[in-house]
Design an enzyme around this catalytic site. Sequence first.
Site, mmCIF file in Angstrom:
data_model
loop_
_atom_site.group_PDB
_atom_site.id
_atom_site.type_symbol
_atom_site.label_atom_id
_atom_site.label_comp_id
_atom_site.label_asym_id
_atom_site.label_seq_id
_atom_site.Cartn_x
_atom_site.Cartn_y
_atom_site.Cartn_z
ATOM 1 N N LYS A 179 -34.739 0.419 40.811
ATOM 2 C CA LYS A 179 -34.239 1.799 40.946
ATOM 3 C C LYS A 179 -32.927 1.679 41.733
ATOM 4 C CE LYS A 179 -33.989 6.104 42.597
ATOM 5 N NZ LYS A 179 -32.820 5.807 43.445
ATOM 6 N N GLY A 236 -36.406 0.553 52.964
ATOM 7 C CA GLY A 236 -35.766 1.837 53.216
ATOM 8 C C GLY A 236 -36.436 2.565 54.354
ATOM 9 N N SER A 237 -36.320 3.877 54.317
ATOM 10 C CA SER A 237 -36.790 4.678 55.444
ATOM 11 C C SER A 237 -38.309 4.852 55.416
ATOM 12 C CB SER A 237 -36.127 6.053 55.409
ATOM 13 O OG SER A 237 -36.550 6.747 54.253
ATOM 14 N N GLY A 241 -40.472 5.552 52.080
ATOM 15 C CA GLY A 241 -41.461 4.498 51.860
ATOM 16 C C GLY A 241 -42.872 5.052 51.876
ATOM 17 N N GLU A 260 -40.862 -2.345 53.363
ATOM 18 C CA GLU A 260 -40.252 -2.793 54.620
ATOM 19 C C GLU A 260 -39.482 -1.605 55.158
ATOM 20 O OE1 GLU A 260 -40.901 -5.517 56.131
ATOM 21 O OE2 GLU A 260 -42.092 -6.339 54.496
ATOM 22 N N CYS A 297 -32.075 -2.761 60.305
ATOM 23 C CA CYS A 297 -33.497 -2.501 60.553
ATOM 24 C C CYS A 297 -33.958 -3.239 61.805
ATOM 25 C CB CYS A 297 -34.325 -2.918 59.348
ATOM 26 S SG CYS A 297 -33.860 -4.535 58.722
ATOM 27 N N GLU A 386 -37.290 5.662 65.185
ATOM 28 C CA GLU A 386 -35.984 5.075 64.875
ATOM 29 C C GLU A 386 -34.950 6.177 64.602
ATOM 30 O OE1 GLU A 386 -35.493 3.553 60.880
ATOM 31 O OE2 GLU A 386 -34.242 1.900 61.565
HETATM 32 P P1 NAP Z 1 -34.056 5.694 51.951
HETATM 33 O O1 NAP Z 1 -33.366 6.973 52.132
HETATM 34 O O2 NAP Z 1 -35.490 5.618 52.257
HETATM 35 O O3 NAP Z 1 -33.782 5.253 50.433
HETATM 36 C C1 NAP Z 1 -34.429 4.137 49.817
HETATM 37 C C2 NAP Z 1 -34.729 4.449 48.352
HETATM 38 O O4 NAP Z 1 -35.790 5.391 48.259
HETATM 39 C C3 NAP Z 1 -33.573 5.018 47.561
HETATM 40 O O5 NAP Z 1 -33.569 4.398 46.274
HETATM 41 C C4 NAP Z 1 -33.897 6.484 47.439
HETATM 42 O O6 NAP Z 1 -33.312 6.972 46.249
HETATM 43 C C5 NAP Z 1 -35.417 6.478 47.402
HETATM 44 N N1 NAP Z 1 -36.044 7.689 47.949
HETATM 45 C C6 NAP Z 1 -35.682 8.353 49.079
HETATM 46 N N2 NAP Z 1 -36.544 9.364 49.332
HETATM 47 C C7 NAP Z 1 -37.474 9.338 48.333
HETATM 48 C C8 NAP Z 1 -38.640 10.122 48.034
HETATM 49 N N3 NAP Z 1 -39.026 11.126 48.826
HETATM 50 N N4 NAP Z 1 -39.339 9.820 46.936
HETATM 51 C C9 NAP Z 1 -38.951 8.800 46.127
HETATM 52 N N5 NAP Z 1 -37.879 8.017 46.365
HETATM 53 C C10 NAP Z 1 -37.144 8.283 47.446
HETATM 54 O O7 NAP Z 1 -33.460 4.567 52.911
HETATM 55 P P2 NAP Z 1 -32.002 3.970 53.119
HETATM 56 O O8 NAP Z 1 -31.067 4.935 53.709
HETATM 57 O O9 NAP Z 1 -31.604 3.291 51.877
HETATM 58 O O10 NAP Z 1 -32.263 2.806 54.178
HETATM 59 C C11 NAP Z 1 -32.228 2.989 55.579
HETATM 60 C C12 NAP Z 1 -33.589 2.650 56.184
HETATM 61 O O11 NAP Z 1 -34.031 1.387 55.692
HETATM 62 C C13 NAP Z 1 -33.570 2.525 57.691
HETATM 63 O O12 NAP Z 1 -34.692 3.204 58.207
HETATM 64 C C14 NAP Z 1 -33.716 1.018 57.942
HETATM 65 O O13 NAP Z 1 -34.305 0.684 59.169
HETATM 66 C C15 NAP Z 1 -34.559 0.628 56.776
HETATM 67 N N6 NAP Z 1 -34.400 -0.786 56.440
HETATM 68 C C16 NAP Z 1 -35.481 -1.613 56.593
HETATM 69 C C17 NAP Z 1 -35.350 -2.960 56.314
HETATM 70 C C18 NAP Z 1 -36.528 -3.879 56.463
HETATM 71 O O14 NAP Z 1 -36.473 -4.982 55.952
HETATM 72 N N7 NAP Z 1 -37.583 -3.503 57.122
HETATM 73 C C19 NAP Z 1 -34.123 -3.494 55.871
HETATM 74 C C20 NAP Z 1 -33.052 -2.609 55.721
HETATM 75 C C21 NAP Z 1 -33.219 -1.259 56.006
HETATM 76 P P3 NAP Z 1 -33.266 8.525 45.792
HETATM 77 O O15 NAP Z 1 -32.784 9.304 46.988
HETATM 78 O O16 NAP Z 1 -32.304 8.507 44.637
HETATM 79 O O17 NAP Z 1 -34.648 8.893 45.371
#
Ligand code: NAP
Length: 506
Positions: A179, A236-237, A241, A260, A297, A386
Amino acid sequence: MLKGLSLVAGEWLGSDQSFQNEPVSGAPDSFARGTPDMVNRACEAAEEAFWTYGYSSVADRAAFLNEVADQIDARGADITAMGMKETGLPEARLEGERGRTVGQLRLFADHIKSGVPLDHRHDPALPDRAPMPRPDLQLFQRPIGPVAVFGASNFPLAFSSAGGDTAAALAAGCPVVVKGHPAHPGIADLIAQAFEAAIKATGVHPGVFSQVQDGGHILGETLVNHPLIRAVGFTGSLRAGRALFDIAAARPEPIPFFGELGSTNPMFVLPSALTNRGDDIAKGWAGSLTMGAGQFCTNPGIAVLLEGDEAQQFAAAIGTALDDIPAQTMLTQGIAKAFGAGSAQFAKSADVTTVVRSDNPDRGAAPQLFATTASNWLSQDALQEEVFGPLGILVVAKDLKEMHAVAQSLQGQLTCTLHLDDADADVARSLVPILERKAGRILANGFPTGVEVCDSMVHSGPYPASTNFGATSVGTIAIRRFLRPVCYQNMPTDLLPTVTTPADLQ
Ligand code: NAP
């Protein structure tokens, strides 16, 4: 040159709706929105591809992974230029992240050729054993089938379309449906072009890699719900997640969801280290906290220390160091806005002192530092959450008992850090058993930003750092998420999976 389309089973598909990226500067690029129908076609093609790719030799899979890496490198200049435009990340960071991304692909290629991931086990038959004979039993790890991958905004290469989840799944023998992340569709487009070229060069089935570009949450939900998807790799968040994890668990046939998620990565600055090296630790913390505008992260958002003159000196030192660090551009307007709201929330929390705070520019974030007592921190769950960006909080404990209480109350973390000198050994010894239950990685005298990609790395942790603490998304053991053990009993040798050893490949 961008395609502006989704790559589905070797074809570039468009739709009658479009969206644009949000460049830091320059004109936006336009992309066709992916559709649920594209997700469906991608999943069906992935299942079809599995019947050849899932049974291919490790040599063939390694050749494909290496070719993907080469094709990404061949587009390196375009990828970096697009990354600077879409994310605001500097050139050196993007170049370094590309190196890590192709390095991961090549590492997995070498790893599968070593035979290690198959983890073959054999209990030979004991026909004369009494009272019951033992049959011949052999365990092999088998690929699970099509895997859905969601990357994160803050690692547009290393945790995205060709990132660690994709590399691990492909190495295991699992086709991937990505995706595309809405924060960097241009980078995702160029990476998909690299996959298309690698598929053509190596002759693997085109269903092995598909990518459907942003079409809102409905695409992600359709993908996780698709009956042909066997597992999900998500970075992601916590909010997204958890939403997708719940969908995976509520399916008629639930599937593993390897999420993650976020983490605040607490550091414990122990008394002797604080006295002897407080200023240096404070300077190091300021650098780690603000690296990449704090959008990691593993960003260390909490420092726990004992009250006293040294704690005040530490607060002054980190304050001075942060004052010298300018505001930085954030990955997206949305992330900048969320940082502004999160830091404002901290500033008005009860009994929280502001140490460093300045206005955030448009799509930017300035360092923010707060301080509070351990007892206040323990009474407000929101202070443990966070805030994605350069925000830290000093948690001042009145004694070691309170420091232990802070450690005990931590949610699951990707990392926890101890800053210690020799005289801190007893305190450290009392904390380690607690921190082991909280984090996937424990550091001594370092900073958690910067995750080595190697055999021993664990990038995971108890929830909410991860939805599956038995796994890791970084390091070669990440491949195990996409393999399933199967035991073969009394099976004729020619029906068993092949075990490849390095000698076979010479
Ligand atoms: P995000 O907003 O969660 O987006 C990740 C993915 O999820 C996107 O493809 C987004 O696309 C989709 N998404 C968002 N909300 C959704 C929902 N309600 N239902 C279905 N899909 C949804 O996160 P981000 O801004 O990319 O990343 C930042 C976060 O990632 C931070 O919290 C960071 O700490 C964490 N992170 C963790 C790691 C690790 O390894 N643990 C590494 C890097 C980052 P759409 O909006 O198009 O649906």
